[in-house]
Design an enzyme around this catalytic site. Structure first.
Site, PDB file in Angstrom:
ATOM      1  CG  ASP A  14      -2.214   0.885  -2.643  1.00 15.50           C
ATOM      2  OD1 ASP A  14      -0.969   0.262  -3.153  1.00 15.50           O
ATOM      3  OD2 ASP A  14      -2.185   2.197  -1.919  1.00 15.50           O
ATOM      4  CB  ALA A  21      -1.105   0.024   1.268  1.00 10.25           C
ATOM      5  CG  HIS A  22       2.691   2.928  -3.380  1.00 15.69           C
ATOM      6  ND1 HIS A  22       2.054   1.764  -3.887  1.00 15.69           N
ATOM      7  CD2 HIS A  22       2.824   3.474  -4.355  1.00 15.69           C
ATOM      8  CE1 HIS A  22       1.906   1.793  -5.202  1.00 15.69           C
ATOM      9  NE2 HIS A  22       2.303   2.944  -5.553  1.00 15.69           N
ATOM     10  NE  ARG A  23      -2.239   3.259  -6.972  1.00 13.18           N
ATOM     11  CZ  ARG A  23      -1.600   3.527  -8.202  1.00 13.18           C
ATOM     12  NH1 ARG A  23      -1.495   5.072  -8.424  1.00 13.18           N
ATOM     13  NH2 ARG A  23      -1.363   2.576  -9.168  1.00 13.18           N
TER      14      ARG A  23
END
Length: 754
Positions: free
Chosen positions: A281, A204-206
């Site tokens: 994501d 998850a990095h968005r």
């Protein structure tokens, strides 16, 4: 030829790796520019070493920053490199700031841009990536689309079909090339004390998930719920951006989350391959998980990669814990998973380089490679000759047949008997290399193609030329051969042609492939438009599909005979009905004393409205004819017949209006500006100008015409606009040639186009 390859992030390096290897394999000169958009070694440069790629020739050292700042810095640092290297084409992949900056820098220097993964759309403009991918697509010369979804999107946005190449995704190349290597070299599972199939993998990095404290907490709640229901380990290779936000928001993570630093590509393949379920994501990981046969939950409300969802490999859950638990329950209740691979066969980089190499090596003098197969085309008109030339260029030995000896002689001299963009060069090439010759006699051939006229007679299709061609072919054809009918025909004509062969004692497969092209754009449209092939047998369908795919870039669709016959007729009937509505609306607005063009302009501001503009009528050998062919043997179709009546009456109506203008100035002489049926061509078939001229003559008006494309017509010609103004009392503009765009004349003008 030299290729510039631009990368800036982990996914770009991984997906460009197969392209770099393909350049190396073919000894194509290339250089790599690395923006260093990711600011840690673990997130990008490590992959060059691990994948055994050549080191970047240029490192820009841009690092992180605000979007405009980062994009601007890349532009500033990249431009002098491109000026010095002078590549013929620059390749970018994906949707990062590096991609947009690279494409902009190249485009402003008139360097061709190739966008790998073109056409992806999330339709979420809050994502900076959406802006990047849209802008890059619209300044690229080569758009390498993953599949049909992306191709359709690009076409709907007005991008020329010839620029779009549906090739798949290089993620398949990279994954398939490294899967076995990673299995033999990676120890990641043992190092992390993980058991295959018993852990979840999270990425998850968005910005939408981690840059806002409440959103990040919502995501962590989802992980909490997942852990409560499925007590296995959750492994999280944490992105530096996410790590930074956790620290900024002072959020402490629960112990069940096994946080690890970002890992290399080979290790990450194994982490994905052996996960029970992946929560991500990342668009790239949606693709990789799908290819590896591992189900994934996409932690987003939308995705620009719908293929994984469409084949059943992923499900959109956003940050909704309830949705995620429900989806996970469905996945984990199954013993095994299987779905189609929508991302490519592992040879995508090869296809990409093939397209570029072909474009840069193809010249008019290139030697044609023979297919050792013969084909006779009957009818050397506006469609027959171009289709013959394209098939000949593909390597077939083509004989073009026509009864006009002068035309046959002209073709055999390598000359084009009519005006059409690109045709003189193409005919010269195929004739000089012996792949096209013309004759007045049909030779025995492997395949035959009929492209003869089908005029209308009493609102019916005159099939006599098609039948005559079929009867002539029957004298030289053999059992089992194929006859392709390109001519526009009324429904069930193909069956009648087949019956004629049967009556002659021949077993001939009749195939219908309606032409889809217009004068002035014939070669472009024959090559780039989609094509329809109708046949009674799959063998005939495939045989003819092979012929057309030798020169057609568009998709080739297979169907039955009568459906194929209807398709083109329906296409042109639809246009005819639309024009009739516009023409009738013009009359309505005149009675209401409002400007029809203003009404249409503002009505078309509605996203689902597209009213055409009224005009002087309908011309050409398709739109005024095809509706009659469609309904000639049906009781239904009164609406279609009414549209035809409206458009047929239109020339007389506008002529009457022009006559009123002539009377108002006490004039007796009128000049028709433009007599071709459409702009910028010399074709006068079914032109509305015919009806207008007839009306003027019936009312005793002196008429001349001016048309720079048409040397001779049914009345006297004036050579110049100044001569026209000196002679005429009024002018009527019928054909909107571009030379009339800024028309300045000193006599009254009746403009049928405005």
């Amino acid at each position: 030829m030299k290729i510039g390859i631009i990368v800036g992030t982990r996914p770009e390096i991984i997906k460009m790796a197969p392209v770099i290897r393909e350049c190396e394999k073919r000894n194509i000169p290339f250089f790599i520019i690395h923006s260093n958009q990711h600011y840690s070694k673990e997130m990008d440069s490590i992959f060059f070493d691990e994948l055994h790629l050549p080191a970047p020739h240029y490192n820009l050292g841009v690092g992180s920053g605000l979007h405009s700042n980062q994009t601007g810095n890349i532009l500033i640092k990249m431009e002098p490199i491109l000026l010095e290297e002078k590549p013929d084409v620059v390749l970018v992949q994906g949707d990062t700031n590096t991609v947009l900056a690279g494409a902009l820098a190249a485009s402003k220097l008139n360097i061709k841009v190739g966008h790998i993964e073109a056409g992806l759309r999330s339709y979420d403009r809050t994502m900076p990536e959406e802006t990047n991918r849209i802008m890059t697509d619209h300044i690229s010369e080569y758009l390498f689309a993953v599949g049909a979804n992306q191709e359709k999107i690009l076409k709907s946005e007005g991008i020329a079909t010839k620029k779009i190449h549906t090739v798949g995704n290089t993620v398949s190349d990279s994954l398939f090339q490294h899967l076995e290597i990673s299995a033999n070299t990676s120890n990641i599972l043992s190092d992390l004390k993980l058991t295959a199939g018993e852990y979840f993998l999270v990425t998850a990095h968005r910005a939408s998930n981690v840059d806002v404290s409440s959103n990040l907490l919502e995501l962590l709640h989802l992980f909490d719920e997942m852990h409560k229901n499925y007590t296995g380990t959750i492994v999280w290779p944490i992105h530096p951006r996410t790590q930074s936000k956790l620290k900024e928001f002072n959020i402490e993570l629960p112990s069940y989350l096994q946080l690890i630093a970002p890992v290399g590509y080979l290790d990450f393949i194994q982490l994905q391959k052996h996960a029970k379920l992946i929560l991500t994501d990342s668009g790239g990981i949606q693709e990789e998980a799908c290819l590896l046969g591992v189900p994934s939950l996409t932690l987003r409300e939308n995705t620009e990669r719908p293929e994984a969802v469409e084949v059943g490999a992923s499900e959109l859950v956003g940050r909704d814990a309830v949705k995620a638990i429900k989806a996970a329950k469905q996945w984990l209740s199954r013993d095994d998973y299987s779905w189609d691979n929508p991302f490519g066969d592992g040879h995508v980089a090869q296809y990409i380089i093939d397209v570029i190499v072909k474009d840069f090596t193809q010249t008019d003098t290139a030697t044609i490679v023979a297919k050792n197969e013969t084909l006779a085309v009957i009818g050397m008109g506006y469609m027959g000759l171009p289709i013959s030339s394209l098939i000949a260029q593909a390597g077939y030995a083509v004989t073009g047949v026509d009864l006009n000896q002068d035309k046959v002689d002209s073709i055999n001299r390598g000359e084009c008997p009519f005006d059409e963009l690109g045709m003189p060069e193409l005919i010269k090439k195929v004739v000089s290399q012996g792949f096209l010759k013309a004759s007045t006699v049909i030779p025995s051939s492997d395949t035959y193609l009929v492209a003869v006229p089908t005029p209308h007679k009493d609102s019916r299709c005159d099939r006599s030329y098609v039948f005559a061609a079929a009867d002539a072919i029957a004298k030289v054809a053999k059992d089992g051969q194929i006859v392709i009918v390109e001519s526009t025909i009324s429904p069930q004509t193909s069956l009648a042609v087949a019956q004629r062969f049967s009556d002659a004692g021949l077993n001939i497969e009749v195939v219908h492939c309606p032409e889809r092209a217009i004068p002035g754009e014939t070669l472009n449209e024959l090559v780039n438009n989609d094509r329809i092939i109708g046949a009674s047998s799959k063998v005939a369908q495939q045989k003819v599909k092979d012929i057309y795919q030798s020169f057609v870039n568009g998709e080739v669709f297979l169907t039955d005979l009568t459906t194929a016959e209807c398709i083109k007729l329906v296409e042109n009937t639809s246009r005819d009905v639309g024009i009739a509505f516009a023409n009738e609306l013009s009359q309505v607005c005149e009675e209401l004393e409002v400007d029809v063009h203003e009404v249409i302009r503002l009505a078309n501001r509605h996203p689902r409205v597209n009213v055409l503009s009224p005009g002087p009528g309908v011309g050409g050998h398709c739109i005024p004819i095809d509706p009659w062919f469609l309904v000639e043997n049906t009781k239904a179709g009164e609406f279609i017949r009414l549209a035809r009546k409206i458009n047929d009456e239109r020339p007389a109506l506008v002529a009457a209006q022009a006559l009123e203008l002539l009377k108002s100035v006490n004039g007796t002489k009128i000049c028709i500006l433009g007599v071709a049926y459409k702009a910028n061509v010399d074709d006068c078939r079914e032109t509305p100008a015919d009806g207008i001229l007839s009306y003027f003559k019936a009312h005793g008006i002196e008429v001349k015409y001016h048309d720079p494309f048409v040397n001779a017509w049914d009345c006297a010609n004036v050579g110049s606009l100044s001569e026209m103004q000196a002679w005429a009392d009024v002018a009527i503009l019928v054909t909107d040639h571009s030379c009339y765009d800024d028309l300045q004349i000193n006599i009254p003008l009746f403009n049928t186009r405005k």
